[in-house]
Design an enzyme around this catalytic site. Structure first.
Site, PDB file in Angstrom:
ATOM      1  N   CYS A 110       2.340   0.241   1.048  1.00 35.04           N
ATOM      2  CA  CYS A 110       1.385  -0.818   1.367  1.00 35.04           C
ATOM      3  C   CYS A 110       1.122  -0.905   2.870  1.00 35.04           C
ATOM      4  O   CYS A 110       0.600   0.019   3.467  1.00 35.04           O
ATOM      5  CB  CYS A 110       1.864  -2.133   0.763  1.00 35.04           C
ATOM      6  SG  CYS A 110       0.585  -3.372   0.548  1.00 35.04           S
ATOM      7  N   HIS A 111       1.506  -2.000   3.511  1.00 36.54           N
ATOM      8  CA  HIS A 111       1.296  -2.185   4.947  1.00 36.54           C
ATOM      9  C   HIS A 111       2.431  -1.591   5.794  1.00 36.54           C
ATOM     10  O   HIS A 111       2.342  -1.567   7.017  1.00 36.54           O
ATOM     11  CB  HIS A 111       1.162  -3.677   5.278  1.00 36.54           C
ATOM     12  CG  HIS A 111      -0.134  -4.278   4.852  1.00 36.54           C
ATOM     13  ND1 HIS A 111      -0.396  -4.639   3.550  1.00 36.54           N
ATOM     14  CD2 HIS A 111      -1.249  -4.578   5.543  1.00 36.54           C
ATOM     15  CE1 HIS A 111      -1.611  -5.142   3.463  1.00 36.54           C
ATOM     16  NE2 HIS A 111      -2.159  -5.115   4.663  1.00 36.54           N
TER      17      HIS A 111
END
Length: 180
Positions: A106-107
């Site tokens: 994800c991030h």
């Protein structure tokens, strides 16, 4: 294999911590929660507070040589806090320098950008990181999971919580190939 799960004290996307953690345990590995502070880390379900988890080791008191691999869970705030902590960034960079496998979802690749370890690699992430990763020298692809064997170590990246099953299966297979 001992696997470090690096998170900031607040902001980790809970499912991106708990599902890979459980997958590591189920595969016979020892997951270890590493953070920038002792105590607990606060999980989140998107923007809502969720559970807390006890920190096993503090990043300034441990090193990459204590682990066979590193998992970086996402959440928007988690990697943003980590990339502002010099010891956390150095810890991540050390895994690459030692040739140990790393997995990020994800991030989480924001922390990889700060550690200056994505240049020349093919990666995926949450779509909003595309420009940041490209500017840091990576080639960004929109794939469920991307394995980049750069010769010196393996990096497994994934886009989002919906990809967790594939992420867990892939990172565990790659970590096993690397010696665990």
């Amino acid at each position: 294999m001992r696997i470090a799960f690096l998170t900031a004290p607040e902001g980790v996307e809970q499912v991106e911590l708990t599902q890979p953690w459980q997958a590591a345990k189920d595969a016979g590995h020892e997951p270890v929660l590493v953070s920038t502070q002792s105590g607990e880390v606060q999980g989140f379900h998107h923007l809502d507070k969720a559970d807390t988890f006890p920190v096993d080791e503090v990043v300034g008191d441990t090193s990459a040589d204590s682990f066979g691999g590193l998992v970086l869970p996402g959440g928007v705030a988690n990697p943003d806090f980590l990339r502002m902590d010099e010891k956390a960034v150095a810890f991540v960079r050390d895994f690459f320098q030692q040739g140990r496998p790393v997995a990020a979802i994800c991030h989480a690749p924001w922390t990889l950008v700060e550690a200056n370890v994505v240049r020349g690699r093919v990666v995926t992430s949450w779509p909003s990181l595309r420009t940041d990763l490209s500017n840091a020298g990576a080639t960004w692809v929109d794939e469920q999971v991307k394995v980049c064997d750069h010769g010196d170590n393996v990096l497994v990246t994934s886009r989002k919580p919906d990809d967790l099953e594939a992420f867990c299966e892939t990172y565990l297979a790659e970590f096993a190939k690397a010696g665990g």
